[in-house]
Design a protein around this motif. Structure first.
Motif, PDB file in Angstrom:
ATOM      1  N   HIS A  39      37.898  -7.132  21.703  1.00 34.59           N
ATOM      2  CA  HIS A  39      38.191  -7.954  22.625  1.00 34.59           C
ATOM      3  C   HIS A  39      37.568  -6.793  23.922  1.00 34.59           C
ATOM      4  O   HIS A  39      37.033  -7.218  24.979  1.00 34.59           O
ATOM      5  CB  HIS A  39      39.368  -8.088  23.319  1.00 34.59           C
ATOM      6  CG  HIS A  39      40.155  -9.074  23.667  1.00 34.59           C
ATOM      7  ND1 HIS A  39      39.784 -10.076  23.991  1.00 34.59           N
ATOM      8  CD2 HIS A  39      41.529  -9.035  22.885  1.00 34.59           C
ATOM      9  CE1 HIS A  39      40.910 -10.749  23.577  1.00 34.59           C
ATOM     10  NE2 HIS A  39      41.628 -10.282  22.877  1.00 34.59           N
ATOM     11  N   ALA A  40      36.945  -5.666  23.910  1.00 33.68           N
ATOM     12  CA  ALA A  40      36.215  -4.556  24.646  1.00 33.68           C
ATOM     13  C   ALA A  40      35.021  -5.013  24.462  1.00 33.68           C
ATOM     14  O   ALA A  40      34.572  -4.682  25.337  1.00 33.68           O
ATOM     15  CB  ALA A  40      36.646  -3.234  24.625  1.00 33.68           C
ATOM     16  N   HIS A  41      34.923  -4.945  23.418  1.00 36.98           N
ATOM     17  CA  HIS A  41      33.311  -5.627  22.610  1.00 36.98           C
ATOM     18  C   HIS A  41      32.561  -6.648  23.540  1.00 36.98           C
ATOM     19  O   HIS A  41      31.465  -7.248  24.435  1.00 36.98           O
ATOM     20  CB  HIS A  41      32.892  -5.535  21.353  1.00 36.98           C
ATOM     21  CG  HIS A  41      31.374  -5.587  21.570  1.00 36.98           C
ATOM     22  ND1 HIS A  41      30.240  -5.327  21.579  1.00 36.98           N
ATOM     23  CD2 HIS A  41      30.864  -6.671  19.968  1.00 36.98           C
ATOM     24  CE1 HIS A  41      29.816  -5.771  21.021  1.00 36.98           C
ATOM     25  NE2 HIS A  41      29.362  -7.019  20.677  1.00 36.98           N
ATOM     26  N   ALA A  42      33.177  -7.859  23.447  1.00 31.94           N
ATOM     27  CA  ALA A  42      33.434  -9.311  24.247  1.00 31.94           C
ATOM     28  C   ALA A  42      32.886  -9.117  25.562  1.00 31.94           C
ATOM     29  O   ALA A  42      31.536  -9.790  26.452  1.00 31.94           O
ATOM     30  CB  ALA A  42      33.983 -10.354  24.031  1.00 31.94           C
ATOM     31  N   VAL A  43      33.802  -8.096  26.187  1.00 32.30           N
ATOM     32  CA  VAL A  43      33.826  -7.441  27.463  1.00 32.30           C
ATOM     33  C   VAL A  43      32.221  -7.286  28.004  1.00 32.30           C
ATOM     34  O   VAL A  43      32.154  -7.889  29.092  1.00 32.30           O
ATOM     35  CB  VAL A  43      34.789  -7.370  28.177  1.00 32.30           C
ATOM     36  CG1 VAL A  43      34.287  -6.304  29.694  1.00 32.30           C
ATOM     37  CG2 VAL A  43      36.739  -7.924  28.209  1.00 32.30           C
ATOM     38  N   GLU A  44      31.937  -6.265  27.542  1.00 30.50           N
ATOM     39  CA  GLU A  44      30.919  -5.649  27.704  1.00 30.50           C
ATOM     40  C   GLU A  44      29.273  -6.402  27.621  1.00 30.50           C
ATOM     41  O   GLU A  44      28.849  -5.908  27.546  1.00 30.50           O
ATOM     42  CB  GLU A  44      31.132  -4.080  26.433  1.00 30.50           C
ATOM     43  CG  GLU A  44      30.408  -4.186  25.173  1.00 30.50           C
ATOM     44  CD  GLU A  44      30.578  -2.737  24.462  1.00 30.50           C
ATOM     45  OE1 GLU A  44      29.918  -1.863  24.924  1.00 30.50           O
ATOM     46  OE2 GLU A  44      30.545  -2.823  23.327  1.00 30.50           O
ATOM     47  N   MET A  45      29.521  -7.760  26.084  1.00 28.87           N
ATOM     48  CA  MET A  45      28.513  -7.903  26.799  1.00 28.87           C
ATOM     49  C   MET A  45      28.326  -8.805  27.735  1.00 28.87           C
ATOM     50  O   MET A  45      27.796  -9.830  27.282  1.00 28.87           O
ATOM     51  CB  MET A  45      28.454  -8.723  25.367  1.00 28.87           C
ATOM     52  CG  MET A  45      28.291  -7.516  24.014  1.00 28.87           C
ATOM     53  SD  MET A  45      26.601  -6.887  23.797  1.00 28.87           S
ATOM     54  CE  MET A  45      25.434  -7.944  23.493  1.00 28.87           C
ATOM     55  N   GLY A  46      29.624  -9.193  28.267  1.00 26.23           N
ATOM     56  CA  GLY A  46      29.228 -10.368  29.342  1.00 26.23           C
ATOM     57  C   GLY A  46      30.249 -11.482  29.203  1.00 26.23           C
ATOM     58  O   GLY A  46      30.417 -12.727  29.672  1.00 26.23           O
ATOM     59  N   LYS A  47      31.251 -11.715  27.505  1.00 26.66           N
ATOM     60  CA  LYS A  47      31.281 -12.951  27.249  1.00 26.66           C
ATOM     61  C   LYS A  47      32.935 -12.747  26.893  1.00 26.66           C
ATOM     62  O   LYS A  47      33.084 -12.576  25.640  1.00 26.66           O
ATOM     63  CB  LYS A  47      30.507 -13.136  26.175  1.00 26.66           C
ATOM     64  CG  LYS A  47      29.510 -13.799  26.345  1.00 26.66           C
ATOM     65  CD  LYS A  47      28.539 -14.707  27.035  1.00 26.66           C
ATOM     66  CE  LYS A  47      27.456 -14.752  27.301  1.00 26.66           C
ATOM     67  NZ  LYS A  47      27.182 -16.861  28.324  1.00 26.66           N
ATOM     68  N   PRO A  48      33.750 -12.873  27.654  1.00 25.13           N
ATOM     69  CA  PRO A  48      34.949 -12.471  27.304  1.00 25.13           C
ATOM     70  C   PRO A  48      35.257 -14.181  26.612  1.00 25.13           C
ATOM     71  O   PRO A  48      35.105 -15.156  26.261  1.00 25.13           O
ATOM     72  CB  PRO A  48      36.238 -12.432  28.690  1.00 25.13           C
ATOM     73  CG  PRO A  48      35.003 -11.830  29.835  1.00 25.13           C
ATOM     74  CD  PRO A  48      33.330 -12.654  29.019  1.00 25.13           C
ATOM     75  N   VAL A  49      36.254 -13.311  25.715  1.00 28.84           N
ATOM     76  CA  VAL A  49      36.956 -14.519  24.553  1.00 28.84           C
ATOM     77  C   VAL A  49      38.045 -14.445  24.839  1.00 28.84           C
ATOM     78  O   VAL A  49      39.414 -13.606  24.713  1.00 28.84           O
ATOM     79  CB  VAL A  49      37.167 -13.507  22.736  1.00 28.84           C
ATOM     80  CG1 VAL A  49      37.481 -14.804  22.355  1.00 28.84           C
ATOM     81  CG2 VAL A  49      35.142 -13.263  22.747  1.00 28.84           C
TER      82      VAL A  49
END
Length: 236
Positions: A39-49
């Motif tokens: 989750h935290a990586h998805a958020v830092e990439m601007g694409k929450p899952v």
């Protein structure tokens, strides 16, 4: 007439990895990568899952991009933003197609620590234009992997996953934070592919990804699995 085929030039060698406790090596078939699985990586990439309405997605790299831990590789051409991504790598040891999650452990041969090195600038341009990620992801010498640790039928559910650059901590998380766990990944991927022995699945990276420069030393580990290292050499 000879039964052996004759080629115009030598075919590429079989890619393989060392196996802990064995003189035999594990031959590589395909390289699969799970995108945005923390989750935290998805958020830092601007694409929450949102797992409730999404399913995993994947990209592949050519087996020829594989390099063994400890190597020095050239900083790749065409990028000014070359990123590290620390991952738990799962090695498939048995064939499987349309596998149920509760049976997924039967396909597991073992694990390794790995790095998915990425031309982030090219990946983001492709992503934002709806184009394939190949130039950003399928990069020569970008699929780094440590030795395979045999753990047939065992599912890793937790364990620290961490990475440092030049001794400075950059990524630190736990495998229990995977959005889709290992059983779910195997089951889902097997809906689309006949999984085969020698397939490697890079299961995703936690937050903290970042750029490296020539001369940098990357070191990572997954608890209970092992360590991986890479030195970035001069530009190609």
């Amino acid at each position: 007439m000879s039964s052996n085929p004759s080629y115009l030039w030598n075919p590429p060698p079989v890619m393989s990895l060392p196996v802990q406790g064995s003189t035999q090596r594990l031959p590589i078939n395909r390289l699969f990568f799970v995108g945005r699985n923390y989750h935290a990586h998805a958020v830092e990439m601007g694409k929450p899952v949102d797992k409730s309405v999404e399913r995993p997605f994947y990209f592949t790299k050519a087996p020829q991009t594989l390099v063994q831990s400890g190597a020095t590789v050239a900083y790749p051409p065409g990028t000014a933003n070359y990123h590290f991504e620390m991952e738990l790598v799962l090695a498939i040891g048995k064939p499987g197609f349309r596998v149920k999650a509760e049976d997924a452990h039967d396909l597991i041969y073992g694990y390794a620590p790995g790095l998915d090195m990425t031309r982030r600038d090219l990946q983001l341009v492709a992503r934002d234009k709806g184009r394939p990620w190949d130039l950003g992801k399928d990069v020569e010498d970008s699929s780094v992997c440590g030795e395979i640790v045999p753990r047939p039928g065992q599912v890793i559910e937790r364990g620290e996953i961490a990475l440092s650059v030049n001794g400075e901590s950059k990524q630190q998380s736990d495998v229990d934070k995977l959005i889709w766990n290992l059983r779910e990944i195997i089951a889902d991927l097997s809906q689309f592919y006949h999984l085969q022995p020698g397939d490697l699945i890079y299961t995703g990276t936690p937050e903290g990804v970042g750029a490296v420069l020539p001369g940098d030393r990357i070191e990572g580990h997954v608890a209970g699995v092992g360590r991986v290292a890479l030195t970035v050499g001069p530009a190609a």
